[in-house]
Design a protein around this motif. Structure first.
Motif, PDB file in Angstrom:
ATOM      1  N   ILE A 129      37.542  45.001  41.685  1.00 56.44           N
ATOM      2  CA  ILE A 129      36.455  44.429  42.294  1.00 56.44           C
ATOM      3  C   ILE A 129      35.388  45.338  43.133  1.00 56.44           C
ATOM      4  O   ILE A 129      34.333  44.951  43.062  1.00 56.44           O
ATOM      5  CB  ILE A 129      37.301  43.557  43.069  1.00 56.44           C
TER       6      ILE A 129
ATOM      7  N   ARG B  89      45.332  41.085  44.850  1.00 56.65           N
ATOM      8  CA  ARG B  89      43.921  41.352  44.121  1.00 56.65           C
ATOM      9  C   ARG B  89      43.640  42.940  43.831  1.00 56.65           C
ATOM     10  O   ARG B  89      44.369  43.643  44.388  1.00 56.65           O
ATOM     11  CB  ARG B  89      42.662  40.809  45.125  1.00 56.65           C
TER      12      ARG B  89
ATOM     13  N   THR C 270      37.945  28.638  36.465  1.00 56.79           N
ATOM     14  CA  THR C 270      38.082  29.799  37.450  1.00 56.79           C
ATOM     15  C   THR C 270      37.187  30.001  38.739  1.00 56.79           C
ATOM     16  O   THR C 270      37.561  29.971  39.761  1.00 56.79           O
ATOM     17  CB  THR C 270      38.328  31.218  36.658  1.00 56.79           C
TER      18      THR C 270
ATOM     19  N   HIS D 208      36.560  36.424  44.973  1.00 56.04           N
ATOM     20  CA  HIS D 208      37.753  36.849  45.294  1.00 56.04           C
ATOM     21  C   HIS D 208      38.496  37.491  43.942  1.00 56.04           C
ATOM     22  O   HIS D 208      39.735  37.805  43.993  1.00 56.04           O
ATOM     23  CB  HIS D 208      38.785  35.947  45.930  1.00 56.04           C
ATOM     24  N   ASN D 209      37.686  37.323  42.669  1.00 56.54           N
ATOM     25  CA  ASN D 209      38.295  37.874  41.424  1.00 56.54           C
ATOM     26  C   ASN D 209      37.142  38.654  40.820  1.00 56.54           C
ATOM     27  O   ASN D 209      35.938  38.790  41.434  1.00 56.54           O
ATOM     28  CB  ASN D 209      38.881  36.832  40.636  1.00 56.54           C
TER      29      ASN D 209
ATOM     30  N   ASP E  66      43.023  34.961  36.516  1.00 54.96           N
ATOM     31  CA  ASP E  66      42.995  34.955  37.724  1.00 54.96           C
ATOM     32  C   ASP E  66      44.491  33.999  37.792  1.00 54.96           C
ATOM     33  O   ASP E  66      44.608  33.445  36.845  1.00 54.96           O
ATOM     34  CB  ASP E  66      42.031  33.839  38.528  1.00 54.96           C
ATOM     35  N   HIS E  67      45.327  34.314  38.994  1.00 59.64           N
ATOM     36  CA  HIS E  67      46.581  33.624  38.939  1.00 59.64           C
ATOM     37  C   HIS E  67      47.410  33.765  37.608  1.00 59.64           C
ATOM     38  O   HIS E  67      48.131  32.838  37.223  1.00 59.64           O
ATOM     39  CB  HIS E  67      46.568  32.215  39.302  1.00 59.64           C
TER      40      HIS E  67
END
Length: 425
Positions: free
Chosen positions: A338, A333, A32, A301-302, A153-154
């Motif tokens: 975050i 997101r 990841t 981004h995560n 993620d995803h």
């Protein structure tokens, strides 16, 4: 065309191209976070070891062709266009309708074949098991697989639990091929990967306590190269020690197959590695700042990456000062989660978008209102940015305070910033 996992298109496409991916050896890297850095370390070291080497990573930073490096340089526009056209025509003749990422992957494989490379370092796009890069390579040609830190993620593609995602990552493992695993993964990830292995001898976990802090630096002991000084890396962030350790361990385990890799070439490769957009400092001068002032860029981004960025900022930049954040996130997101790992009450916050992404029309920036609401909920000072260019926002952020400015949240935003500085790879 959006992300569409599965190898049903790649297999006939690669067969129609006469299997260019079977002409070189491979290191295949999934995870990841950290997989791009591992690829950068491996290709830099192999290049310094006089091994003709290719590197395929994603997403691209400035334009699609910079996903494909040969001997540590991006390929030319002419070569990229020529090979991409061949792949597109081949796909059409074969009756295959590949996704944009599958076309890019096949283009990379054909470039590496044309350049007669010995080794290619290949980063998984999404997941692992059903990713376009998880194709059949040269028989006994996969030198090693590597799984870096695995996080959530995803989820819409890979599963909603860490175990489901780890199973997808573990799908790159191959029989009789060693898989090097980042030991800072949570126990559930490690146990899931071990369960998927044909034998425990197939896995080498780099345990955190193997990364030794000494008075003069941070080291990893190897069987073939002695002690390698990990702290020589120019890349920022202490998590880079584990990324580098995974790359070195993977090389160590196949040292007999790569006789030109030595302690000195590893050290040279470490010193000269480049990986843009991750804890990267750039000059503020293109945005009207003092030439000595720096801006920190990071494509966190995560949640897992944001945690690492927050740690770096708190340890190296914050001090008694408030931080100024310029952030864009893609539409799916979790902004509040975050931001909670980054900002502190009173920090300034500038919400921005990013330019349309070439070949990925489905990637869109998160609404500025949603970002600002998340910032205000965390008592950040959200500054209006509606209607302003990115250049103006960054200039305003610099002029409004003397505090460090951090630009983060999406690699696509980092791409826009680097274009404004007229950066090249």
């Amino acid at each position: 065309m959006s992300i569409n996992l599965g190898l049903q298109r790649m297999k006939p496409l690669m067969e129609s191209l006469l299997a260019p991916q079977k002409t070189f050896k491979v290191f295949h890297v999934a995870g990841t976070n950290g997989k791009g850095s591992v690829c950068a370390y491996l290709s830099s070291i192999l290049y310094k070891s006089s091994i003709p080497v290719g590197r395929f990573t994603s997403p691209f930073l400035l334009e699609p062709r910079d996903s494909i490096f040969v001997n540590e340089s991006p390929i030319s526009q002419a070569l990229f266009a020529d090979v991409k056209k061949l792949v597109e025509q081949t796909a059409q003749r074969a009756g295959v309708r590949p996704t944009d990422f599958e076309l890019l992957t096949a283009t990379a494989m054909e470039v590496f074949n044309r350049k007669q490379l010995d080794v290619a370092v290949i980063e998984v796009g999404v997941g692992g098991k059903e990713d376009a890069t998880n194709i059949e390579y040269k028989r006994r040609g996969v030198l090693g697989t590597i799984i870096t830190r695995v996080g959530l993620d995803h989820q819409n593609l890979l599963g909603n639990s860490i175990k489901e995602i780890a199973l997808q990552k573990a799908g790159i493992m191959r029989a009789k091929t060693l898989c090097t695993v980042s030991g800072d993964n949570v126990p559930e990830v490690l146990s899931t990967i071990e369960t998927q292995a044909s034998s425990l001898d197939q896995i080498s976990v780099v345990k955190p306590d193997e990364i030794l802090s000494q008075d003069d630096g941070v080291y990893l002991e190897t069987d073939s190269y002695g002690k390698i000084k990990l702290s020589e890396t120019p890349l920022n962030g202490d998590y880079q020690y584990m990324n580098l350790a995974c790359a070195v361990r993977a090389l160590d385990r196949v040292a007999k197959l790569l006789p030109t890799v030595t302690r000195s070439t590893i050290e040279a490769g470490i010193r000269e590695v480049q990986w843009q957009g991750r804890l990267q400092f750039i000059s503020a001068e293109p945005f009207g700042g003092n030439e000595d002032r720096k801006i920190l860029l990071d494509g966190a981004h995560n949640v897992q990456a944001a945690s690492s960025l927050g740690k770096f900022v708190n340890e190296n930049l914050r001090g008694d000062e408030k931080i100024t954040w310029v952030m864009a996130l893609s539409g799916n997101r979790e902004a509040t989660e975050i931001l909670s790992l980054l900002g502190r009450p009173g920090d300034k916050f500038y919400a921005v978008g990013f330019s349309p992404v070439d070949t990925m029309s489905w990637v869109v920036p998160q609404d500025l209102t949603a970002l600002n609401l998340a910032a205000k909920d965390l008592d950040l000072d959200a500054v209006p940015t509606e209607g302003l260019s990115l250049q103006t926002v960054i200039s305003n952020a610099l002029s409004s305070c003397s505090a460090p400015v951090v630009i983060c949240g999406s690699l696509y935003l980092i791409s826009d910033v680097l274009r404004l500085t007229k950066s090249t790879l």
